[in-house]
Design a protein around this motif. Structure first.
Motif, PDB file in Angstrom:
ATOM      1  N   ILE A  36       0.847  -1.183   0.000  1.00  0.00           N
ATOM      2  CA  ILE A  36       0.000   0.000   0.000  1.00  0.00           C
ATOM      3  C   ILE A  36       0.884   1.234   0.000  1.00  0.00           C
ATOM      4  O   ILE A  36       1.805   1.347   0.809  1.00  0.00           O
ATOM      5  CB  ILE A  36      -0.933   0.010   1.229  1.00  0.00           C
ATOM      6  CG1 ILE A  36      -1.957  -1.114   1.106  1.00  0.00           C
ATOM      7  CG2 ILE A  36      -1.608   1.370   1.395  1.00  0.00           C
ATOM      8  CD1 ILE A  36      -2.877  -1.268   2.290  1.00  0.00           C
ATOM      9  N   LEU A  37       0.616   2.138  -0.932  1.00  0.00           N
ATOM     10  CA  LEU A  37       1.267   3.443  -0.947  1.00  0.00           C
ATOM     11  C   LEU A  37       0.268   4.422  -0.349  1.00  0.00           C
ATOM     12  O   LEU A  37      -0.878   4.487  -0.789  1.00  0.00           O
ATOM     13  CB  LEU A  37       1.625   3.860  -2.372  1.00  0.00           C
ATOM     14  CG  LEU A  37       2.554   2.930  -3.136  1.00  0.00           C
ATOM     15  CD1 LEU A  37       2.772   3.453  -4.550  1.00  0.00           C
ATOM     16  CD2 LEU A  37       3.874   2.767  -2.423  1.00  0.00           C
ATOM     17  N   PHE A  38       0.724   5.173   0.652  1.00  0.00           N
ATOM     18  CA  PHE A  38      -0.188   6.028   1.398  1.00  0.00           C
ATOM     19  C   PHE A  38       0.482   7.372   1.632  1.00  0.00           C
ATOM     20  O   PHE A  38       1.631   7.442   2.050  1.00  0.00           O
ATOM     21  CB  PHE A  38      -0.507   5.327   2.723  1.00  0.00           C
ATOM     22  CG  PHE A  38      -1.665   5.855   3.495  1.00  0.00           C
ATOM     23  CD1 PHE A  38      -2.670   6.596   2.901  1.00  0.00           C
ATOM     24  CD2 PHE A  38      -1.755   5.596   4.847  1.00  0.00           C
ATOM     25  CE1 PHE A  38      -3.743   7.064   3.634  1.00  0.00           C
ATOM     26  CE2 PHE A  38      -2.828   6.060   5.588  1.00  0.00           C
ATOM     27  CZ  PHE A  38      -3.821   6.794   4.980  1.00  0.00           C
ATOM     28  N   GLY A  39      -0.210   8.447   1.308  1.00  0.00           N
ATOM     29  CA  GLY A  39       0.308   9.781   1.586  1.00  0.00           C
ATOM     30  C   GLY A  39       1.483  10.145   0.711  1.00  0.00           C
ATOM     31  O   GLY A  39       1.441  10.012  -0.511  1.00  0.00           O
ATOM     32  N   GLU A  40       2.538  10.605   1.352  1.00  0.00           N
ATOM     33  CA  GLU A  40       3.704  11.123   0.625  1.00  0.00           C
ATOM     34  C   GLU A  40       4.335  10.104  -0.319  1.00  0.00           C
ATOM     35  O   GLU A  40       4.939  10.480  -1.322  1.00  0.00           O
ATOM     36  CB  GLU A  40       4.755  11.648   1.607  1.00  0.00           C
ATOM     37  CG  GLU A  40       4.323  12.904   2.342  1.00  0.00           C
ATOM     38  CD  GLU A  40       4.144  14.090   1.418  1.00  0.00           C
ATOM     39  OE1 GLU A  40       5.029  14.368   0.582  1.00  0.00           O
ATOM     40  OE2 GLU A  40       3.090  14.744   1.517  1.00  0.00           O
ATOM     41  N   SER A  41       4.186   8.826  -0.026  1.00  0.00           N
ATOM     42  CA  SER A  41       4.751   7.816  -0.934  1.00  0.00           C
ATOM     43  C   SER A  41       4.029   7.822  -2.277  1.00  0.00           C
ATOM     44  O   SER A  41       4.615   7.476  -3.305  1.00  0.00           O
ATOM     45  CB  SER A  41       4.702   6.424  -0.309  1.00  0.00           C
ATOM     46  OG  SER A  41       3.370   5.988  -0.152  1.00  0.00           O
ATOM     47  N   GLU A  42       2.763   8.230  -2.284  1.00  0.00           N
ATOM     48  CA  GLU A  42       2.028   8.337  -3.542  1.00  0.00           C
ATOM     49  C   GLU A  42       2.621   9.440  -4.415  1.00  0.00           C
ATOM     50  O   GLU A  42       2.772   9.278  -5.623  1.00  0.00           O
ATOM     51  CB  GLU A  42       0.552   8.619  -3.276  1.00  0.00           C
ATOM     52  CG  GLU A  42      -0.154   7.461  -2.597  1.00  0.00           C
ATOM     53  CD  GLU A  42      -1.584   7.793  -2.267  1.00  0.00           C
ATOM     54  OE1 GLU A  42      -2.415   7.856  -3.200  1.00  0.00           O
ATOM     55  OE2 GLU A  42      -1.886   7.982  -1.067  1.00  0.00           O
TER      56      GLU A  42
END
Length: 109
Positions: A36-42
């Motif tokens: 899962i990519l969430f927040g800043e990683s997106e």
């Protein structure tokens, strides 16, 4: 080690090394692994960073399709880029809850 791992990546550009470690680990685990990519990683993924996109492509080649948070992606107007990258875009809170309920062990980066 747990059979079913849920790798949640929240680190972005400022902590790219952490995001890279999470993606690299996911590439070395079994096909039960979920990412899962969430927040800043997106934002980091959408930036076109070659290191990150390369690791995401390796995951996809293994059949592991990362999921990105729809709310964050839409609010930051990067949902189109993430869809082009062939990531799944979903409301993430229920996704995480479902994986945990189904025996996945979460680990964050």
């Amino acid at each position: 080690m747990a059979e079913k791992m849920l790798i949640i990546i929240i680190s972005g550009e400022k902590d790219k090394t952490k995001a890279m470690i999470g993606l690299n680990l996911a590439n070395h685990l079994n096909d039960e692994t979920r990412v899962i990519l969430f927040g800043e990683s997106e934002k980091l993924a959408a930036s076109g960073d070659a290191d990150v996109t390369g690791l995401i492509k390796k995951l996809q080649e293994k059949g592991v399709i990362p999921i990105a948070c729809s709310g964050y992606a839409e609010n930051n107007k990067i949902d189109g880029i993430l869809k082009e990258m062939k990531l799944e875009i979903k409301p993430i809170s229920s996704v995480i809850a479902d994986y945990v309920k189904n025996g996945y062990t979460p680990i964050t980066f």
